[in-house]
Design a protein around this motif. Structure first.
Motif, PDB file in Angstrom:
ATOM      1  N   TYR A 239      30.512  -4.254   8.061  1.00 58.28           N
ATOM      2  CA  TYR A 239      31.101  -4.377   6.699  1.00 58.28           C
ATOM      3  C   TYR A 239      31.119  -4.318   5.716  1.00 58.28           C
ATOM      4  O   TYR A 239      31.692  -5.152   5.120  1.00 58.28           O
ATOM      5  N   THR A 240      30.101  -3.664   5.255  1.00 62.49           N
ATOM      6  CA  THR A 240      29.745  -3.464   3.418  1.00 62.49           C
ATOM      7  C   THR A 240      29.888  -2.156   3.164  1.00 62.49           C
ATOM      8  O   THR A 240      30.946  -0.948   3.396  1.00 62.49           O
ATOM      9  N   ASP A 241      30.467  -2.540   1.824  1.00 65.39           N
ATOM     10  CA  ASP A 241      30.798  -0.795   0.680  1.00 65.39           C
ATOM     11  C   ASP A 241      29.132  -0.251   0.469  1.00 65.39           C
ATOM     12  O   ASP A 241      28.279  -0.141   1.597  1.00 65.39           O
ATOM     13  N   TYR A 242      29.515   0.532   0.225  1.00 72.80           N
ATOM     14  CA  TYR A 242      28.220   1.841  -0.121  1.00 72.80           C
ATOM     15  C   TYR A 242      27.071   1.389  -1.043  1.00 72.80           C
ATOM     16  O   TYR A 242      26.789   2.312  -0.989  1.00 72.80           O
ATOM     17  N   GLY A 243      27.172   0.303  -1.921  1.00 71.78           N
ATOM     18  CA  GLY A 243      26.152   0.141  -2.524  1.00 71.78           C
ATOM     19  C   GLY A 243      25.363  -0.371  -2.258  1.00 71.78           C
ATOM     20  O   GLY A 243      24.574  -0.272  -2.478  1.00 71.78           O
ATOM     21  N   GLY A 244      24.906  -0.520  -0.997  1.00 70.28           N
ATOM     22  CA  GLY A 244      24.137  -0.400  -0.065  1.00 70.28           C
ATOM     23  C   GLY A 244      23.874  -2.550  -0.338  1.00 70.28           C
ATOM     24  O   GLY A 244      24.470  -3.365  -0.535  1.00 70.28           O
ATOM     25  N   PRO A 245      22.441  -2.642   0.681  1.00 71.31           N
ATOM     26  CA  PRO A 245      21.165  -1.714   0.686  1.00 71.31           C
ATOM     27  C   PRO A 245      21.234  -1.016   1.603  1.00 71.31           C
ATOM     28  O   PRO A 245      22.164  -1.869   2.829  1.00 71.31           O
ATOM     29  N   TYR A 246      20.139   0.052   1.676  1.00 69.37           N
ATOM     30  CA  TYR A 246      20.190   0.659   2.597  1.00 69.37           C
ATOM     31  C   TYR A 246      18.392  -0.219   3.391  1.00 69.37           C
ATOM     32  O   TYR A 246      17.541   0.350   2.429  1.00 69.37           O
ATOM     33  N   ASP A 247      18.836  -0.351   4.652  1.00 70.81           N
ATOM     34  CA  ASP A 247      17.637  -0.668   5.805  1.00 70.81           C
ATOM     35  C   ASP A 247      16.387   0.524   5.955  1.00 70.81           C
ATOM     36  O   ASP A 247      15.726   0.122   6.284  1.00 70.81           O
ATOM     37  N   TYR A 248      17.543   1.038   6.539  1.00 75.16           N
ATOM     38  CA  TYR A 248      16.489   2.822   7.716  1.00 75.16           C
ATOM     39  C   TYR A 248      17.320   3.692   6.692  1.00 75.16           C
ATOM     40  O   TYR A 248      18.331   4.066   6.572  1.00 75.16           O
ATOM     41  N   TRP A 249      15.997   4.596   7.009  1.00 83.05           N
ATOM     42  CA  TRP A 249      16.068   5.851   6.487  1.00 83.05           C
ATOM     43  C   TRP A 249      15.544   6.999   7.996  1.00 83.05           C
ATOM     44  O   TRP A 249      14.689   6.415   8.107  1.00 83.05           O
ATOM     45  N   GLY A 250      15.965   8.006   7.786  1.00 83.73           N
ATOM     46  CA  GLY A 250      15.667   8.914   8.504  1.00 83.73           C
ATOM     47  C   GLY A 250      14.429   9.681   7.561  1.00 83.73           C
ATOM     48  O   GLY A 250      14.000   9.545   7.052  1.00 83.73           O
ATOM     49  N   GLN A 251      13.734  11.000   8.392  1.00 85.48           N
ATOM     50  CA  GLN A 251      12.365  11.218   7.654  1.00 85.48           C
ATOM     51  C   GLN A 251      13.412  12.438   7.208  1.00 85.48           C
ATOM     52  O   GLN A 251      11.849  13.353   6.064  1.00 85.48           O
ATOM     53  N   GLY A 252      13.894  12.867   6.568  1.00 87.69           N
ATOM     54  CA  GLY A 252      14.257  13.608   5.815  1.00 87.69           C
ATOM     55  C   GLY A 252      14.690  15.134   6.085  1.00 87.69           C
ATOM     56  O   GLY A 252      13.642  15.860   7.884  1.00 87.69           O
ATOM     57  N   THR A 253      15.122  16.448   5.212  1.00 86.42           N
ATOM     58  CA  THR A 253      15.251  17.567   6.155  1.00 86.42           C
ATOM     59  C   THR A 253      15.024  18.384   4.456  1.00 86.42           C
ATOM     60  O   THR A 253      15.680  18.287   3.682  1.00 86.42           O
ATOM     61  N   GLN A 254      14.497  19.619   5.085  1.00 88.63           N
ATOM     62  CA  GLN A 254      14.130  19.741   4.167  1.00 88.63           C
ATOM     63  C   GLN A 254      16.173  21.052   2.767  1.00 88.63           C
ATOM     64  O   GLN A 254      15.852  21.607   3.785  1.00 88.63           O
ATOM     65  N   VAL A 255      15.569  21.185   1.852  1.00 90.58           N
ATOM     66  CA  VAL A 255      16.668  22.171   1.137  1.00 90.58           C
ATOM     67  C   VAL A 255      16.315  23.286   0.152  1.00 90.58           C
ATOM     68  O   VAL A 255      15.218  22.461  -0.794  1.00 90.58           O
ATOM     69  N   THR A 256      16.475  24.263   0.546  1.00 86.50           N
ATOM     70  CA  THR A 256      15.696  24.599  -0.409  1.00 86.50           C
ATOM     71  C   THR A 256      17.126  26.016  -0.942  1.00 86.50           C
ATOM     72  O   THR A 256      17.237  26.697  -0.324  1.00 86.50           O
ATOM     73  N   VAL A 257      16.737  26.134  -2.203  1.00 81.90           N
ATOM     74  CA  VAL A 257      18.179  26.589  -2.992  1.00 81.90           C
ATOM     75  C   VAL A 257      17.832  28.030  -3.954  1.00 81.90           C
ATOM     76  O   VAL A 257      17.071  27.164  -5.169  1.00 81.90           O
ATOM     77  N   SER A 258      17.149  29.235  -3.118  1.00 86.25           N
ATOM     78  CA  SER A 258      16.740  29.629  -3.607  1.00 86.25           C
ATOM     79  C   SER A 258      17.023  31.426  -3.880  1.00 86.25           C
ATOM     80  O   SER A 258      16.711  31.842  -2.359  1.00 86.25           O
ATOM     81  N   SER A 259      16.903  32.653  -4.649  1.00 86.95           N
ATOM     82  CA  SER A 259      16.837  33.979  -4.593  1.00 86.95           C
ATOM     83  C   SER A 259      16.247  34.698  -3.818  1.00 86.95           C
ATOM     84  O   SER A 259      15.690  35.539  -4.054  1.00 86.95           O
TER      85      SER A 259
END
Length: 123
Positions: A103-123
């Protein structure tokens, strides 16, 4: 224990689209704020988009406004980031994060994080 797993990254040409997903386990995503962040090579992690616990307030980085859309699917316990009109400068590892406080706003704090996914934008 809360775990977040991102998916949907990949290689895309400029102008293309990707849809990233963040699936939570160990806890529901509903009633908690969730944010997306990214980190480009050699740069600090930066904010991309976030949604508050009630899906009422949404915030986007200026670079994402008009191109990215964050949304939540409580039935699938998932928060997604639809990215359109991608640019090379959108390249990076994208992370989702959530708070331990409900029940909190989007300002955080953020306590749990994922490992990430790579995004590459290239021609």
């Amino acid at each position: 224990q809360v775990q977040l797993v991102e998916s949907g990254g990949g290689l895309v040409q400029p102008g293309g689209s990707l849809r990233l997903s963040c699936v939570a386990s160990g806890r529901t995503v509903s009633n908690y704020p969730v944010g997306w962040f990214r980190q480009a090579p050699g740069k600090e992690r930066e904010f991309v988009a976030a949604i508050d616990w009630a899906d009422v307030n949404i915030n986007y980085a200026d670079s994402a406004k008009g191109r990215f859309t964050i949304s939540r699917n409580n039935a699938q316990n998932t928060v997604s980031l639809q990215m359109n009109t991608l640019k090379p400068e959108d390249t990076g590892v994208y992370y989702c994060a959530t708070s331990r406080s409900p029940y909190t706003d989007y300002g955080g704090p953020y306590d749990y994080w994922g490992q990430g996914t790579q995004v590459t934008v290239s021609s």
